[in-house]
Design an enzyme around this catalytic site. Structure first.
Site, PDB file in Angstrom:
ATOM      1  N   LYS A  11      -0.801  -0.084  -4.968  1.00 49.06           N
ATOM      2  CA  LYS A  11      -1.550  -1.354  -5.097  1.00 49.06           C
ATOM      3  C   LYS A  11      -2.899  -1.079  -5.776  1.00 49.06           C
ATOM      4  CE  LYS A  11       1.014  -2.933  -1.148  1.00 49.06           C
ATOM      5  NZ  LYS A  11       1.149  -3.806   0.009  1.00 49.06           N
ATOM      6  N   HIS A  89       6.168  -8.760  -6.702  1.00 52.25           N
ATOM      7  CA  HIS A  89       5.674  -8.404  -5.369  1.00 52.25           C
ATOM      8  C   HIS A  89       5.039  -9.636  -4.726  1.00 52.25           C
ATOM      9  CE1 HIS A  89       3.289  -6.594  -2.199  1.00 52.25           C
ATOM     10  NE2 HIS A  89       4.085  -5.552  -2.287  1.00 52.25           N
ATOM     11  N   GLY A 164       1.765  -4.222   5.255  1.00 53.54           N
ATOM     12  CA  GLY A 164       0.401  -3.817   5.566  1.00 53.54           C
ATOM     13  C   GLY A 164      -0.055  -4.208   6.964  1.00 53.54           C
TER      14      GLY A 164
HETATM   15  P1  PGA Z   1       3.093  -1.415   3.223  1.00 56.12           P
HETATM   16  O1  PGA Z   1       3.337  -2.154   1.826  1.00 56.12           O
HETATM   17  O2  PGA Z   1       4.036  -0.233   3.272  1.00 56.12           O
HETATM   18  O3  PGA Z   1       1.654  -1.003   3.207  1.00 56.12           O
HETATM   19  O4  PGA Z   1       3.419  -2.404   4.296  1.00 56.12           O
HETATM   20  C1  PGA Z   1       4.624  -2.270   1.290  1.00 56.12           C
HETATM   21  C2  PGA Z   1       4.577  -3.019  -0.018  1.00 56.12           C
HETATM   22  O5  PGA Z   1       3.858  -4.010  -0.127  1.00 56.12           O
HETATM   23  O6  PGA Z   1       5.265  -2.634  -0.989  1.00 56.12           O
END
Ligand code: PGA
Length: 243
Positions: A11, A89, A164
């Site tokens: 990200k 996404h 997240g």
């Molecule tokens: P995360 O994100 O593993 O931090 O939950 C996954 C993603 O958004 O691809």
């Protein structure tokens, strides 16, 4: 036989000093038996590719070039060393109003440039509570994939409420969603639909990865937070190799 893949999504995290994590990852997993991929922020792509870890973009524009300030095209990602690109996404759908129709155009552009798209779809908490999760996600995937989709496309199921947050879908929920997606892909694309890899994403970490990878039709993971540290991501890769 679908080849498994552990894909990291950094990200909007990481400056050049984060390249050390990629060098550590390469050292920890010099010859993985599954596909491994890190999608760093675009400014790091070329330098990240130089570490020898396969890299991907986090988005691309549907056009190859033109007057689109701030955007990046699929051929540019390819030129910087990317092999894959994450498309649709939920953070792009939410922050930039991306529709599945736009995502589909991006998928077409990515494949034309020789990139493997990782097409994301996921329900929010209200949709899950209303019992609509499967219908919402199957529809998002259907709208986001072009008619000639095959094993050169990857789909990631990412429940928005699990991204997240530290919360993960239960293995039953994941199994249910992945089997519904597989059935829809095979119905639409025939044998080619059986070749499309299905990833789970949403708070995948070393402590839950092995359980998630036991689920039928889970061909790997799209990992956010836990891909930022080589030690965590290499543990997830090992879990996938052992699955
Ligand atoms: P995360 O994100 O593993 O931090 O939950 C996954 C993603 O958004 O691809």
């Amino acid at each position: 036989m679908r080849r498994k893949i552990a894909a990291g999504n950094w990200k909007m995290n990481g400056t050049r000093e984060a390249l050390a994590e990629l060098r550590d990852l390469k050292a920890a997993c010099p010859a993985p038996s599954v596909d491994v991929l890190i999608c760093p922020p675009a400014p790091l792509l070329a330098a990240a590719a130089d570490t020898g870890v396969p890299v991907g973009g986090q988005d691309c524009h549907p056009a190859d070039s033109g007057a689109h300030t701030g955007d990046i095209s699929a051929p540019m990602l390819r030129d910087a060393g990317a092999t894959h690109v994450i498309l649709g996404h939920s953070e792009r759908r939410a922050d930039h109003g991306e529709t599945s129709a736009l995502v589909r155009d991006k998928v077409i552009a990515a494949r034309k440039a020789g990139l493997i798209p990782i097409v994301c779809a996921g329900e929010n908490l209200d949709q899950r509570r209303a019992g609509d999760a499967v219908a919402v996600v199957v529809d998002q995937v259907a709208q986001s994939l072009p008619d000639d989709s095959d094993g050169s496309v990857i789909v990631a199921y990412e429940p928005i409420w699990a991204i997240g947050t530290g919360e993960t879908a239960t293995t039953d929920d994941i199994a249910n969603m992945h089997s519904a997606l597989r059935a829809a892909l095979v119905e639409r694309f025939g044998e080619a639909g059986a070749q499309i890899r299905l990833l789970y994403g949403g708070s995948v970490k070393p402590s839950n990865a092995a359980d998630i990878f036991t689920v039928a039709d889970v061909d790997g993971a799209l990992v956010g937070g836990a891909s930022l540290k080589a030690s965590d991501f290499s543990a997830i890769i090992s879990a996938l190799e052992g699955a």
